[in-house]
Motif scaffolding. Structure first.
Motif, PDB file in Angstrom:
ATOM      1  N   PRO A   2      47.541  -1.728  57.640  1.00 48.94           N
ATOM      2  CA  PRO A   2      47.648  -0.278  57.873  1.00 48.94           C
ATOM      3  C   PRO A   2      47.833   0.521  56.593  1.00 48.94           C
ATOM      4  CG  PRO A   2      49.623  -1.414  58.638  1.00 48.94           C
ATOM      5  CD  PRO A   2      48.618  -2.471  58.323  1.00 48.94           C
ATOM      6  N   ILE A   3      48.458  -0.076  55.566  1.00 50.63           N
ATOM      7  CA  ILE A   3      48.630   0.644  54.301  1.00 50.63           C
ATOM      8  C   ILE A   3      47.286   0.891  53.645  1.00 50.63           C
ATOM      9  CG2 ILE A   3      49.672   0.540  52.011  1.00 50.63           C
ATOM     10  CD1 ILE A   3      51.905  -1.149  53.194  1.00 50.63           C
ATOM     11  N   VAL A   4      46.457  -0.155  53.607  1.00 54.84           N
ATOM     12  CA  VAL A   4      45.127  -0.016  53.002  1.00 54.84           C
ATOM     13  C   VAL A   4      44.277   0.958  53.801  1.00 54.84           C
ATOM     14  CG1 VAL A   4      43.012  -1.254  52.392  1.00 54.84           C
ATOM     15  CG2 VAL A   4      45.228  -2.326  52.006  1.00 54.84           C
ATOM     16  N   VAL A   5      44.322   0.868  55.121  1.00 51.75           N
ATOM     17  CA  VAL A   5      43.532   1.763  55.956  1.00 51.75           C
ATOM     18  C   VAL A   5      43.998   3.211  55.788  1.00 51.75           C
ATOM     19  CG1 VAL A   5      42.943   2.351  58.334  1.00 51.75           C
ATOM     20  CG2 VAL A   5      42.949  -0.028  57.609  1.00 51.75           C
ATOM     21  N   ALA A   6      45.308   3.427  55.704  1.00 49.76           N
ATOM     22  CA  ALA A   6      45.820   4.782  55.499  1.00 49.76           C
ATOM     23  C   ALA A   6      45.336   5.353  54.166  1.00 49.76           C
ATOM     24  CB  ALA A   6      47.347   4.779  55.558  1.00 49.76           C
ATOM     25  N   ALA A   7      45.306   4.525  53.128  1.00 50.43           N
ATOM     26  CA  ALA A   7      44.798   4.981  51.839  1.00 50.43           C
ATOM     27  C   ALA A   7      43.313   5.325  51.935  1.00 50.43           C
ATOM     28  CB  ALA A   7      45.029   3.901  50.779  1.00 50.43           C
ATOM     29  N   GLU A   8      42.545   4.538  52.671  1.00 50.60           N
ATOM     30  CA  GLU A   8      41.129   4.831  52.853  1.00 50.60           C
ATOM     31  C   GLU A   8      40.941   6.146  53.596  1.00 50.60           C
ATOM     32  OE1 GLU A   8      38.295   1.438  53.653  1.00 50.60           O
ATOM     33  OE2 GLU A   8      40.184   0.471  54.199  1.00 50.60           O
ATOM     34  N   VAL A   9      41.727   6.369  54.638  1.00 46.96           N
ATOM     35  CA  VAL A   9      41.631   7.627  55.390  1.00 46.96           C
ATOM     36  C   VAL A   9      41.917   8.819  54.481  1.00 46.96           C
ATOM     37  CG1 VAL A   9      42.676   8.993  57.239  1.00 46.96           C
ATOM     38  CG2 VAL A   9      42.164   6.581  57.619  1.00 46.96           C
ATOM     39  N   ALA A  10      42.958   8.716  53.669  1.00 48.03           N
ATOM     40  CA  ALA A  10      43.310   9.823  52.773  1.00 48.03           C
ATOM     41  C   ALA A  10      42.187  10.105  51.779  1.00 48.03           C
ATOM     42  CB  ALA A  10      44.604   9.488  52.028  1.00 48.03           C
ATOM     43  N   LEU A  11      41.572   9.058  51.244  1.00 46.18           N
ATOM     44  CA  LEU A  11      40.488   9.250  50.266  1.00 46.18           C
ATOM     45  C   LEU A  11      39.239   9.827  50.916  1.00 46.18           C
ATOM     46  CD1 LEU A  11      40.866   6.043  48.064  1.00 46.18           C
ATOM     47  CD2 LEU A  11      41.403   8.398  47.429  1.00 46.18           C
ATOM     48  N   VAL A  12      38.902   9.367  52.120  1.00 47.45           N
ATOM     49  CA  VAL A  12      37.731   9.926  52.804  1.00 47.45           C
ATOM     50  C   VAL A  12      37.960  11.402  53.123  1.00 47.45           C
ATOM     51  CG1 VAL A  12      36.308   9.795  54.870  1.00 47.45           C
ATOM     52  CG2 VAL A  12      37.025   7.697  53.733  1.00 47.45           C
ATOM     53  N   LEU A  13      39.170  11.757  53.552  1.00 44.76           N
ATOM     54  CA  LEU A  13      39.478  13.166  53.797  1.00 44.76           C
ATOM     55  C   LEU A  13      39.393  13.977  52.503  1.00 44.76           C
ATOM     56  CD1 LEU A  13      42.473  12.884  56.296  1.00 44.76           C
ATOM     57  CD2 LEU A  13      40.138  13.631  56.798  1.00 44.76           C
ATOM     58  N   LEU A  14      39.774  13.361  51.400  1.00 45.52           N
ATOM     59  CA  LEU A  14      39.661  14.045  50.109  1.00 45.52           C
ATOM     60  C   LEU A  14      38.198  14.262  49.730  1.00 45.52           C
ATOM     61  CD1 LEU A  14      41.189  15.224  47.715  1.00 45.52           C
ATOM     62  CD2 LEU A  14      41.206  12.942  46.674  1.00 45.52           C
ATOM     63  N   VAL A  15      37.344  13.293  50.030  1.00 41.20           N
ATOM     64  CA  VAL A  15      35.908  13.474  49.796  1.00 41.20           C
ATOM     65  C   VAL A  15      35.384  14.655  50.604  1.00 41.20           C
ATOM     66  CG1 VAL A  15      33.638  12.434  50.141  1.00 41.20           C
ATOM     67  CG2 VAL A  15      35.475  11.068  49.180  1.00 41.20           C
ATOM     68  N   VAL A  38      31.695  18.595  40.082  1.00 40.02           N
ATOM     69  CA  VAL A  38      32.253  18.409  41.430  1.00 40.02           C
ATOM     70  C   VAL A  38      31.653  17.168  42.079  1.00 40.02           C
ATOM     71  CG1 VAL A  38      32.425  19.423  43.737  1.00 40.02           C
ATOM     72  CG2 VAL A  38      32.716  20.863  41.716  1.00 40.02           C
ATOM     73  N   LEU A  39      30.344  16.982  41.912  1.00 38.32           N
ATOM     74  CA  LEU A  39      29.701  15.787  42.456  1.00 38.32           C
ATOM     75  C   LEU A  39      30.260  14.525  41.812  1.00 38.32           C
ATOM     76  CD1 LEU A  39      27.548  14.521  44.265  1.00 38.32           C
ATOM     77  CD2 LEU A  39      25.894  14.861  42.413  1.00 38.32           C
ATOM     78  N   GLY A  40      30.536  14.587  40.512  1.00 43.93           N
ATOM     79  CA  GLY A  40      31.124  13.435  39.835  1.00 43.93           C
ATOM     80  C   GLY A  40      32.484  13.071  40.408  1.00 43.93           C
ATOM     81  N   VAL A  41      33.301  14.079  40.695  1.00 43.00           N
ATOM     82  CA  VAL A  41      34.606  13.821  41.318  1.00 43.00           C
ATOM     83  C   VAL A  41      34.417  13.188  42.691  1.00 43.00           C
ATOM     84  CG1 VAL A  41      36.668  14.922  42.252  1.00 43.00           C
ATOM     85  CG2 VAL A  41      35.771  15.653  40.036  1.00 43.00           C
ATOM     86  N   LYS A  42      33.463  13.690  43.443  1.00 36.67           N
ATOM     87  CA  LYS A  42      33.191  13.137  44.768  1.00 36.67           C
ATOM     88  C   LYS A  42      32.744  11.684  44.668  1.00 36.67           C
ATOM     89  CE  LYS A  42      30.258  13.833  48.828  1.00 36.67           C
ATOM     90  NZ  LYS A  42      29.138  14.615  49.406  1.00 36.67           N
TER      91      LYS A  42
END
Length: 430
Positions: A312-325, A265-269
């Motif tokens: 905004p596309i790059v920022v939206a992708a960053e937001v989605a990944l941080v929420l996934l973390v 799980v830590l590796g995925v994070k």
């Protein structure tokens, strides 16, 4: 820090085989809702404070829309953070998986005189109090004054306290110094993630139509992105350094990233976090220099337009990944060290015989004692700290130089001998 320590051989040598420590999906979802809302609340307020100076250089209408959009989003996040924390407490009070929700018990446990009840009360009450303080800022469209600044700082204090209360210790473990150090590490980890997440959410909201007038884009976006880049660099350093300590504390070597559930799980994070860093580097080294060129008179052409459309596309992708973390993080239970030790003891227990296994079937799984830092640990940690800080400083300064060089190149190629027609000049960002 050293990457591995030998497992002690003096602990009990028989235990049942460890179960999968992922935990119920609902528990992680509730934790994700609580963490993400309070972190967004904190980060949005920080961004509102960061953009106060850039927004003061633009028109009054843009200044009011920027402030209103950020504080309104912060009010919404704070209003959701308190109930989200209460729902999680109600689920815990009902007895965990399949137990439903016991709201009366959860409510009665707030500020019940115990240390845990006091911290639970802070988690539920402070975000809503902070949201209440920000309502006047979100509704008023006049230029911000000292009163608005005081409200923002008060709301930020409430949000940071609520966020930190989830990791404030209720008792001293492994000595006072170790407890204080671990608390500081966790606070750096949480605060860094909060400023990063909330700031990205705020930038995405401001990049949507209606916040920044086209004539104010050059004046607003270049300094705003630069200020947030500095804050994000500090956050990445704090998350990385605190993450290295937590890795040392819970993992005995890279091999446990594959051999234990905690490690996987830590590796995925870590992989998701690395993806966010890649997008952040793209934002800082490619997009930001092109947005910086907007401040140069005459550069309202294709390059700047492409940068603003992709931002905004790059920022939206960053937001989605941080929420996934944040969604993956609650699945981390226990430690890879203890899980590896439990697996080792389970293998040894199979050699003892079925009778011995039956006797120990109800025994709790053994846990390793906390690691003790040695002189080499501090040496490794100091070296890691120096390397991380150096990389962050060099990266930030290099991105700034790239932005300045691009702006100078644009200025050198921009014709200035002939003034623009009045109808055209209105469309050129200042």
């Amino acid at each position: 820090m050293p990457f591995s320590d030998p497992l002690p051989q003096s602990l009990p040598t028989a235990a049942p085989s460890p179960s999968t420590p992922l935990g119920p999906f609902l528990d992680s979802a509730l934790a994700w809702a609580s963490w993400s809302t309070v972190m967004a609340f904190v980060g949005l307020i920080v961004l509102a404070l960061l953009v106060a100076a850039p927004s003061g250089r633009v028109g009054a209408d843009t200044q009011a829309r920027v402030r209103t959009r950020l504080t309104a989003a912060a009010v919404a996040a704070g209003a959701l953070a308190g109930p989200a924390a209460l729902v999680g407490l109600a689920h815990d009070a009902a007895g965990g998986p399949g137990g439903g929700y016991d709201y009366p018990a959860a409510w009665a446990g707030l500020f019940d005189g115990s240390g845990g009840g006091f911290l639970s009360g802070l988690q539920v009450g402070l975000p809503m109090l902070g949201a209440l303080l920000l309502i006047p800022v979100a509704l008023r469209r006049a230029p911000a004054g000292r009163f608005h600044g005081a409200l923002l700082w008060s709301g930020l204090t409430a949000g940071l306290t609520a966020l930190g209360s989830a990791r404030f210790p209720t008792q001293v473990r492994n000595g006072l110094g170790r407890t204080v150090f671990e608390t500081v590490v966790w606070l750096a980890h949480l605060f860094g993630a909060a400023v990063w997440l909330g700031g990205l959410v705020g930038l995405l909201l401001l990049a949507l139509p209606g916040a920044v007038a086209p004539a104010d884009r050059g004046t607003f976006w270049a300094p705003t992105i630069r200020r947030f880049s500095l804050a994000a660099t500090v956050c990445v350093a704090a998350i990385t350094l605190s993450g290295l300590f937590l890795y040392w504390e819970h993992v005995d070597g890279p091999g446990q990233l594959l051999s234990t559930m905690y490690g996987r799980v830590l590796g995925v994070k870590i992989l998701i976090f690395g993806s966010v860093l890649v997008l952040g580097a793209f934002n800082q080294f490619w997009l930001h220099p092109r947005v910086q060129a907007l401040r140069t008179e005459g550069d309202a052409g294709r390059a700047a337009g492409v940068a603003l459309r992709r931002f905004p596309i790059v920022v939206a992708a960053e937001v989605a990944l941080v929420l996934l973390v944040l969604f993956v993080a609650p699945f981390l239970h226990g430690s890879a060290r203890s899980q590896a030790y439990q697996a080792q003891q389970a293998q040894q227990a199979q050699q003892v015989g079925k009778a011995r296994q039956t006797t120990l079937a109800d025994a709790p799984p053994p846990k390793l004692p906390a690691k003790q830092a040695s002189a080499s640990t501090w040496a490794y940690g100091s070296a890691e700290t120096a390397v991380v800080i150096a990389v962050m400083v060099i990266g930030y300064r290099c991105s700034g130089r790239l932005a300045r060089r691009r702006a100078m190149a644009v200025a050198a190629t921009t014709p200035t001998s002939h003034p623009l027609p009045t109808s055209t000049a209105r469309n050129v960002p200042s």
